[in-house]
Design an enzyme around this catalytic site. Structure first.
Site, PDB file in Angstrom:
ATOM      1  N   ASN A   9      -3.332  34.924  24.287  1.00 52.17           N
ATOM      2  CA  ASN A   9      -2.939  36.309  24.536  1.00 52.17           C
ATOM      3  C   ASN A   9      -4.219  37.139  24.649  1.00 52.17           C
ATOM      4  O   ASN A   9      -4.877  37.419  23.653  1.00 52.17           O
ATOM      5  CB  ASN A   9      -2.062  36.810  23.380  1.00 52.17           C
ATOM      6  CG  ASN A   9      -1.703  38.279  23.514  1.00 52.17           C
ATOM      7  OD1 ASN A   9      -1.874  38.884  24.574  1.00 52.17           O
ATOM      8  ND2 ASN A   9      -1.197  38.857  22.441  1.00 52.17           N
ATOM      9  N   TRP A  10      -4.566  37.518  25.883  1.00 51.43           N
ATOM     10  CA  TRP A  10      -5.827  38.225  26.110  1.00 51.43           C
ATOM     11  C   TRP A  10      -5.771  39.682  25.658  1.00 51.43           C
ATOM     12  O   TRP A  10      -6.796  40.343  25.589  1.00 51.43           O
ATOM     13  CB  TRP A  10      -6.191  38.164  27.592  1.00 51.43           C
ATOM     14  CG  TRP A  10      -6.566  36.811  28.099  1.00 51.43           C
ATOM     15  CD1 TRP A  10      -6.419  35.610  27.459  1.00 51.43           C
ATOM     16  CD2 TRP A  10      -7.146  36.508  29.373  1.00 51.43           C
ATOM     17  NE1 TRP A  10      -6.866  34.585  28.255  1.00 51.43           N
ATOM     18  CE2 TRP A  10      -7.316  35.106  29.441  1.00 51.43           C
ATOM     19  CE3 TRP A  10      -7.517  37.282  30.466  1.00 51.43           C
ATOM     20  CZ2 TRP A  10      -7.861  34.470  30.558  1.00 51.43           C
ATOM     21  CZ3 TRP A  10      -8.055  36.649  31.578  1.00 51.43           C
ATOM     22  CH2 TRP A  10      -8.232  35.256  31.621  1.00 51.43           C
ATOM     23  N   LYS A  11      -4.569  40.184  25.421  1.00 56.39           N
ATOM     24  CA  LYS A  11      -4.383  41.585  25.020  1.00 56.39           C
ATOM     25  C   LYS A  11      -5.047  42.516  26.053  1.00 56.39           C
ATOM     26  O   LYS A  11      -5.013  42.226  27.248  1.00 56.39           O
ATOM     27  CB  LYS A  11      -4.878  41.800  23.590  1.00 56.39           C
ATOM     28  CG  LYS A  11      -4.209  40.839  22.592  1.00 56.39           C
ATOM     29  CD  LYS A  11      -4.472  41.187  21.160  1.00 56.39           C
ATOM     30  CE  LYS A  11      -3.749  40.198  20.250  1.00 56.39           C
ATOM     31  NZ  LYS A  11      -3.908  40.543  18.823  1.00 56.39           N
ATOM     32  N   HIS A  95       5.736  41.247  20.077  1.00 56.40           N
ATOM     33  CA  HIS A  95       4.458  41.173  19.372  1.00 56.40           C
ATOM     34  C   HIS A  95       4.346  42.345  18.403  1.00 56.40           C
ATOM     35  O   HIS A  95       4.813  43.447  18.689  1.00 56.40           O
ATOM     36  CB  HIS A  95       3.298  41.185  20.369  1.00 56.40           C
ATOM     37  CG  HIS A  95       1.989  40.800  19.758  1.00 56.40           C
ATOM     38  ND1 HIS A  95       1.246  41.670  19.000  1.00 56.40           N
ATOM     39  CD2 HIS A  95       1.302  39.627  19.781  1.00 56.40           C
ATOM     40  CE1 HIS A  95       0.153  41.050  18.579  1.00 56.40           C
ATOM     41  NE2 HIS A  95       0.157  39.811  19.036  1.00 56.40           N
ATOM     42  N   GLU A  97       2.064  44.280  17.697  1.00 61.43           N
ATOM     43  CA  GLU A  97       1.415  45.475  18.243  1.00 61.43           C
ATOM     44  C   GLU A  97       2.397  46.300  19.065  1.00 61.43           C
ATOM     45  O   GLU A  97       2.331  47.535  19.077  1.00 61.43           O
ATOM     46  CB  GLU A  97       0.183  45.062  19.060  1.00 61.43           C
ATOM     47  CG  GLU A  97      -0.941  44.567  18.163  1.00 61.43           C
ATOM     48  CD  GLU A  97      -1.922  43.622  18.816  1.00 61.43           C
ATOM     49  OE1 GLU A  97      -2.777  43.086  18.096  1.00 61.43           O
ATOM     50  OE2 GLU A  97      -1.829  43.403  20.048  1.00 61.43           O
ATOM     51  N   GLU A 167       3.979  35.139  13.540  1.00 62.79           N
ATOM     52  CA  GLU A 167       2.687  35.818  13.400  1.00 62.79           C
ATOM     53  C   GLU A 167       2.746  36.772  12.213  1.00 62.79           C
ATOM     54  O   GLU A 167       3.244  37.891  12.339  1.00 62.79           O
ATOM     55  CB  GLU A 167       2.324  36.559  14.690  1.00 62.79           C
ATOM     56  CG  GLU A 167       3.471  37.347  15.335  1.00 62.79           C
ATOM     57  CD  GLU A 167       2.979  38.552  16.117  1.00 62.79           C
ATOM     58  OE1 GLU A 167       1.868  38.519  16.634  1.00 62.79           O
ATOM     59  OE2 GLU A 167       3.721  39.549  16.174  1.00 62.79           O
ATOM     60  N   GLY A 173      -5.882  39.515  13.830  1.00 59.56           N
ATOM     61  CA  GLY A 173      -7.128  40.230  14.064  1.00 59.56           C
ATOM     62  C   GLY A 173      -7.858  40.642  12.806  1.00 59.56           C
ATOM     63  O   GLY A 173      -8.794  41.438  12.850  1.00 59.56           O
ATOM     64  N   SER A 212      -4.758  34.706  13.449  1.00 61.62           N
ATOM     65  CA  SER A 212      -6.180  34.360  13.314  1.00 61.62           C
ATOM     66  C   SER A 212      -6.408  32.849  13.373  1.00 61.62           C
ATOM     67  O   SER A 212      -7.132  32.271  12.555  1.00 61.62           O
ATOM     68  CB  SER A 212      -6.769  34.940  12.019  1.00 61.62           C
ATOM     69  OG  SER A 212      -6.779  36.359  12.070  1.00 61.62           O
ATOM     70  N   GLY A 233      -5.171  34.870  19.819  1.00 58.78           N
ATOM     71  CA  GLY A 233      -5.692  36.149  20.288  1.00 58.78           C
ATOM     72  C   GLY A 233      -7.160  36.057  20.634  1.00 58.78           C
ATOM     73  O   GLY A 233      -7.545  35.547  21.676  1.00 58.78           O
ATOM     74  N   GLY A 234      -8.020  36.547  19.734  1.00 56.24           N
ATOM     75  CA  GLY A 234      -9.451  36.645  20.009  1.00 56.24           C
ATOM     76  C   GLY A 234     -10.103  35.367  20.487  1.00 56.24           C
ATOM     77  O   GLY A 234     -10.937  35.392  21.407  1.00 56.24           O
TER      78      GLY A 234
END
Length: 255
Positions: A9-11, A95, A97, A167, A173, A212, A233-234
């Site tokens: 997930n590049w966000k 998600h 967010e 999640e 994050g 994470s 994610g990251g």
């Protein structure tokens, strides 16, 4: 046997240069990987470019959100039909967010789930508890409520071919991660919860972990019997780090 899926997930990250570099490097890093499905979800405007860059590889495309409506006067939205048209298959919904910043409810997310299924796309349903809910011992209660929004309106059959991503919000994050044992316990609860309605569907549904996940903790997470991959994610923004996670999933599920 369930086939693991690792999805990036590049966000809100990306540029034409980044798409070219990252997908090109992913192709090299993941050459020869066959035991784990791989998908990436760039921002919508880069999905088409990423698909072209990934052509000839096993990398599949996804998206980070979808609207309820298929067409019409809904400024700024993107429909399931449009995502399907440009080649996105795995669509992230729910998600944390989106739930937090856009106030998306369980009911709204369940409707998005239904629209995706109707269009032949794969929902990646994100569920999970906040830190306060975790500390209050409400993890199972929250996950059950979020799953029930789909189960009670569409039945267990809706989860056939779908993906669930657990999640824990407190681990997104933050650098924190649930221990493999903690994550496994929740994944087993999710599978058992669906099994109360349909054991066969519960057994085949892919349940990813998404909190994470990185190169150092991936192998131990994937060694757990009910963890079928990851929503990353990251670490998905770096080809080498993402590839380590994919290869860890492949190795764990072949062991």
């Amino acid at each position: 046997m369930r086939h693991p899926l690792v999805m990036g997930n590049w966000k809100l990250n990306g540029s034409r240069h980044m798409v070219h570099e990252l997908v090109s490097n992913l192709r090299k890093e993941l050459a020869g990987v066959a035991g784990c499905a791989v998908a990436i979800a760039p921002p919508e405007m880069y999905i088409d470019m990423a698909k072209r860059e990934a052509e000839g590889s096993h990398i599949m495309l996804g998206a980070q959100n979808v609207d309820l409506n298929l067409s019409g006067a809904f400024t700024g939205e993107t429909s399931a039909a449009m995502l399907k048209d440009i080649g996105a298959q795995y669509i992230i919904i729910g998600h944390s967010e989106r739930r937090t910043y856009h106030k998306e409810s369980d009911e709204l997310i369940a409707k998005k789930f239904a629209v995706l299924k109707e269009q032949g796309l794969t929902p990646v349903l994100c569920i999970g508890e906040t830190e306060a809910e975790n500390e209050a011992g409400k993890t199972e209660e929250v996950c059950a409520r979020q799953i029930d929004a789909v189960l009670k309106t569409q039945g267990a059959a809706a989860f056939e071919g779908a993906v669930i991503a657990y999640e824990p919000v407190w681990a997104i994050g933050t650098g924190k991660s649930a221990t493999p044992a903690q994550a496994q316990a929740v994944h087993k609860f999710i599978r058992d919860h669906i099994a109360k309605v349909d054991a066969n569907i519960a057994e085949q549904v892919i349940i990813q972990y998404g909190g994470s996940v990185n190169a150092s903790n991936a192998a131990e997470l994937f060694a757990q019997p009910d963890i079928d991959g990851a929503l990353v994610g990251g670490a998905s923004l770096k080809a080498d780090a993402f590839a380590v996670i994919v290869k860890a999933a492949e190795a764990a599920k072949q062991a």
